[in-house]
Design a protein around this motif. Structure first.
Motif, PDB file in Angstrom:
ATOM      1  N   PHE A  33      36.513  23.453  40.925  1.00  0.00           N
ATOM      2  CA  PHE A  33      37.660  23.926  41.705  1.00  0.00           C
ATOM      3  C   PHE A  33      37.678  25.441  41.899  1.00  0.00           C
ATOM      4  O   PHE A  33      38.427  25.951  42.729  1.00  0.00           O
ATOM      5  CB  PHE A  33      38.962  23.464  41.053  1.00  0.00           C
ATOM      6  N   GLY A  34      36.891  26.156  41.116  1.00  0.00           N
ATOM      7  CA  GLY A  34      36.778  27.598  41.319  1.00  0.00           C
ATOM      8  C   GLY A  34      37.879  28.427  40.711  1.00  0.00           C
ATOM      9  O   GLY A  34      38.104  29.565  41.130  1.00  0.00           O
ATOM     10  N   TYR A  35      38.573  27.916  39.686  1.00  0.00           N
ATOM     11  CA  TYR A  35      39.646  28.668  39.028  1.00  0.00           C
ATOM     12  C   TYR A  35      39.255  28.975  37.586  1.00  0.00           C
ATOM     13  O   TYR A  35      38.562  28.190  36.929  1.00  0.00           O
ATOM     14  CB  TYR A  35      40.959  27.882  39.062  1.00  0.00           C
ATOM     15  N   ALA A 588      44.613  32.754  50.335  1.00  0.00           N
ATOM     16  CA  ALA A 588      44.585  33.502  49.073  1.00  0.00           C
ATOM     17  C   ALA A 588      43.154  33.752  48.614  1.00  0.00           C
ATOM     18  O   ALA A 588      42.831  34.830  48.104  1.00  0.00           O
ATOM     19  CB  ALA A 588      45.367  32.741  47.997  1.00  0.00           C
ATOM     20  N   THR A 589      42.274  32.761  48.800  1.00  0.00           N
ATOM     21  CA  THR A 589      40.872  32.951  48.418  1.00  0.00           C
ATOM     22  C   THR A 589      40.203  33.973  49.321  1.00  0.00           C
ATOM     23  O   THR A 589      39.414  34.811  48.853  1.00  0.00           O
ATOM     24  CB  THR A 589      40.125  31.613  48.469  1.00  0.00           C
ATOM     25  N   ALA A 596      37.456  41.645  46.316  1.00  0.00           N
ATOM     26  CA  ALA A 596      36.305  41.722  45.408  1.00  0.00           C
ATOM     27  C   ALA A 596      35.097  42.391  46.053  1.00  0.00           C
ATOM     28  O   ALA A 596      34.256  42.966  45.358  1.00  0.00           O
ATOM     29  CB  ALA A 596      35.927  40.312  44.937  1.00  0.00           C
ATOM     30  N   ARG A 597      34.966  42.287  47.375  1.00  0.00           N
ATOM     31  CA  ARG A 597      33.843  42.859  48.131  1.00  0.00           C
ATOM     32  C   ARG A 597      32.501  42.483  47.504  1.00  0.00           C
ATOM     33  O   ARG A 597      31.688  43.356  47.172  1.00  0.00           O
ATOM     34  CB  ARG A 597      33.992  44.377  48.222  1.00  0.00           C
ATOM     35  N   PRO A 598      32.245  41.183  47.328  1.00  0.00           N
ATOM     36  CA  PRO A 598      30.989  40.767  46.693  1.00  0.00           C
ATOM     37  C   PRO A 598      29.785  41.094  47.571  1.00  0.00           C
ATOM     38  O   PRO A 598      29.875  41.051  48.809  1.00  0.00           O
ATOM     39  CB  PRO A 598      31.164  39.254  46.547  1.00  0.00           C
ATOM     40  N   THR A 599      28.686  41.412  46.937  1.00  0.00           N
ATOM     41  CA  THR A 599      27.437  41.654  47.663  1.00  0.00           C
ATOM     42  C   THR A 599      26.359  40.647  47.300  1.00  0.00           C
ATOM     43  O   THR A 599      25.287  40.635  47.909  1.00  0.00           O
ATOM     44  CB  THR A 599      26.909  43.071  47.370  1.00  0.00           C
ATOM     45  N   THR A 600      26.650  39.782  46.294  1.00  0.00           N
ATOM     46  CA  THR A 600      25.711  38.734  45.902  1.00  0.00           C
ATOM     47  C   THR A 600      26.453  37.417  45.788  1.00  0.00           C
ATOM     48  O   THR A 600      27.689  37.387  45.640  1.00  0.00           O
ATOM     49  CB  THR A 600      25.049  39.039  44.546  1.00  0.00           C
ATOM     50  N   SER A 608      38.430  33.586  42.609  1.00  0.00           N
ATOM     51  CA  SER A 608      39.250  32.393  42.391  1.00  0.00           C
ATOM     52  C   SER A 608      39.279  31.528  43.638  1.00  0.00           C
ATOM     53  O   SER A 608      39.534  32.013  44.744  1.00  0.00           O
ATOM     54  CB  SER A 608      40.680  32.808  42.017  1.00  0.00           C
ATOM     55  N   GLY A 609      39.005  30.238  43.467  1.00  0.00           N
ATOM     56  CA  GLY A 609      39.011  29.297  44.577  1.00  0.00           C
ATOM     57  C   GLY A 609      37.640  29.017  45.150  1.00  0.00           C
ATOM     58  O   GLY A 609      37.509  28.187  46.052  1.00  0.00           O
TER      59      GLY A 609
END
Length: 632
Positions: A33-35, A588-589, A596-600, A608-609
């Protein structure tokens, strides 16, 4: 279990004891669920049911009830059977589970014989984690025989308040679910609802034979919802102002009492360029289903409906719920307003309410079917609803008290009475004048009237009826000129809510109520609220290019650009897959991704999510959208 292979170890860990079971539940929560963590009583409920115990769960809409049976179903061997009255939504519920890698199906009347047989074979072969069905199907001997031949993990009875015979949403088929206690004594049962008073809680426990269950009662508070009730003037124009000033481009639900009002309101919104669809029982079933599916899949669409719409709607980004007519009970009001803000983002519960609502609802009860006990129950529900509308204290506190919960003396800070406390005035003399007018009209003229003629007598306004009945000769003629007609209507509405006067019969004639005596004798004072100008939300409105801006209000300009780019990508994916956008990712996700600005891919998986299946399916695409949308 069709969850990512990395989640296989937690299942075997179930047999290591309580600690292993807790770790397994957390692993599924994260991987599927990603939480990162459970909320409230979720962990305790999951432990109870996964360990083979029964549970009764009272938890507000948006509080995460579904995880309380979905995770135990994954932890236990066999298939979890979910009993729900929501046939029209089962397809979407199953699609949402499949989107995170859970094997799910439904058995209902929308399937042909071949499709139903295929689902039954999946059940018997142990190829399903969750199977949805309606209560009327479950109580059939053939269905129970099928279930006896399958390996069952649990029974989840959703919308369990439907078993309450005196509740607001009684479904007779739920009464038959008590058979599960004898037919499947070794299978744990969990009953869940978001709408239950203490009396309904006791009744569903008894009728479902869950006296030995562990009970979990969460706070019913929805702090992200702003509750507002305004005096009804021109309700459709008031609704238009609400939408255009605060919720332009947002998804919302508007409730009306009649089919005609639903149609007219939807047409009025469309005429002003606001996308809206009607939903009521008079529409063809295929049209209703189409409108429901379009609402679930579209962004920024408004559905205008009777109360038949919305139970079980899992659309997380409904930003407002509006009532143009008074609900029949607080349970109904709470359940309907609870469809707003399931994602935890700021949302509005707004209602326009007037004197006609009170008179009409009382007339409906008096003229309706049912015995006197049923009508007494309906009047009690209405009285509680009126008390909520007319309170001069915190609406949220009054709402929670109705469900047996106390938020203390502090104001909530997010309802109209807290944000703009109403002014009150001593209406004792005005109440005595009104009661005297009712008494004189009946004693001296043998007449009873609705509010319009009574107000004319108090104001000394001549009309044809006054002339024919010589009302000018009454001692109460013109004794109420200190108030305007609008003020008298406000006064009458509030006195009706307090039982000081009552409306009787088909025409809603006014008579002294049960609490009139002490007021007439001067033994009780009457403090009433002054009707105020419609309160405006204290929330800021961001510039928007469509719906979803409420979720992104805290973002900077560049971040909002990335958020909108992700929303556009999500819409295209949802159209391609023919699923609602929120099944790809919730607003919200998306905000979490932007912040978060993910790069990977690994960094994206920490948001979350974002569960394992969605990470594998969408990860690279999301990372590609982010730099393309960057403006800084």
């Amino acid at each position: 279990m069709s969850i990512p292979s990395a989640a296989a170890d937690p299942i075997s860990a179930l047999r290591e004891g309580d600690a292993g079971q807790t770790d397994a539940a957390l692993e599924i929560l994260s991987r599927v669920f990603g939480y990162d963590s459970f909320r409230g009583d979720q962990a305790a409920i999951i432990e109870q049911v996964a360990g083979g115990g029964d549970a009764v769960v009272l938890m507000p809409t948006g509080g995460g009830k579904s995880l309380c049976y979905q995770i135990p179903a994954l932890l236990r061997e066999g298939t979890g059977i979910v009993i729900s009255p929501l046939i029209a939504l089962m397809s979407d519920q199953v699609a949402a589970l499949e989107a995170v890698g859970i094997r799910a199906a439904f058995l209902n009347s929308t399937l042909d014989l071949h499709e139903a047989r295929a689902v039954e074979q999946q059940l018997l072969a142990g190829e399903l984690d969750l199977l949805y069905m309606a209560p009327e199907r479950l109580v059939l001997p053939r269905t129970q025989d099928l279930l006896r031949r399958a390996r069952l993990a649990l029974f989840a009875i959703d919308e369990a308040h439907c078993v309450s015979q005196w509740g607001h949403d009684f479904r007779p088929d739920y009464m038959g679910l008590s058979v599960l206690a004898d037919a499947f004594p070794e299978v744990p049962r969990i009953a869940l609802t978001a709408t239950a008073t203490e009396a309904t809680h006791r009744e569903l426990t008894e009728r479902l034979r869950l006296q030995g269950a562990k009970h979990f009662v969460s706070s019913f508070d929805r702090p992200n919802i702003q509750y507002r009730i305004v005096p009804k003037a021109s309700p459709r124009e008031q609704l238009l102002r609400l939408i255009t000033s605060e919720h332009e481009g947002d998804s919302g639900i508007v409730y009306c009492l009649s089919r005609k009002s639903v149609e007219q309101t939807a047409e009025a919104l469309v005429a002003r360029g606001i996308p809206a669809l009607p939903y009521h029982a008079g529409l063809d079933a295929a049209v209703r289903q189409d409108h429901q599916e379009r609402f679930l899949r579209a962004e920024g669409l408004i559905i205008v409906a009777t109360i038949a719409f919305g139970m079980g709607i899992d659309k997380p980004d409904v930003r407002f719920v509006a009532h143009l007519d008074l609900p029949k009970s607080i349970e109904g009001y709470y359940q309907e307003t609870g469809r707003a803000g399931r994602d935890g983002q700021p949302s509005t519960a707004w209602m326009a309410y007037g004197l006609g609502d009170v008179v009409n609802q009382r007339r409906f009860i008096d003229a309706g079917e049912g015995d006197e006990q049923f009508k007494r129950n309906a009047r009690s529900h209405l009285d509680a609803m009126l008390a909520l509308c007319e309170t001069v204290s915190c609406r949220r506190a009054q709402l929670l008290r109705y469900f047996g919960q106390d938020m203390g003396e502090e104001s909530c800070g997010n309802c109209d009475t807290c944000l703009s406390p109403p002014e009150t005035w001593d209406a004792t003399v005005a109440s005595q004048k009104l009661l005297s007018a009712l008494i004189r009209l009946e004693r001296e003229r043998d007449q009873r009237f609705g509010s319009g003629q009574v107000i004319d007598v108090l104001l000394g306004r001549e009309n044809e009826r006054s002339a024919q009945s010589r009302h000018q000769e009454l001692s109460v003629w013109g004794i109420g000129t200190e108030l305007t007609e609008k003020q008298w209507r406000t006064t009458i509405r509030q006195l009706l809510a307090r039982g000081i006067i009552e409306a009787e019969g088909e025409y809603g004639v006014l008579v002294p109520g049960a609490h009139a005596g002490p007021v007439l004798r001067g033994e009780a004072t009457v403090e009433l609220a002054v009707d105020r100008a419609p309160a405006r939300s204290t929330r800021s409105r961001s510039a928007r290019s469509g719906g979803g801006a409420r979720a992104a209000e805290g973002l900077g300009i560049a971040e909002r650009d990335r958020f909108e780019a992700l929303r556009e990508w999500r819409t295209s994916v949802a159209k391609e897959k023919q699923i609602p956008p929120y099944m790809v990712f919730s607003d919200a996700t998306l905000v979490g991704i932007v912040e978060a600005r993910p790069t990977t891919v690994a960094q994206l998986g920490e948001v979350s999510g974002v569960g394992a299946k969605k990470l594998a399916e969408y990860g690279e695409d999301v990372l590609a959208v982010l730099p393309a949308a960057s403006t800084d």
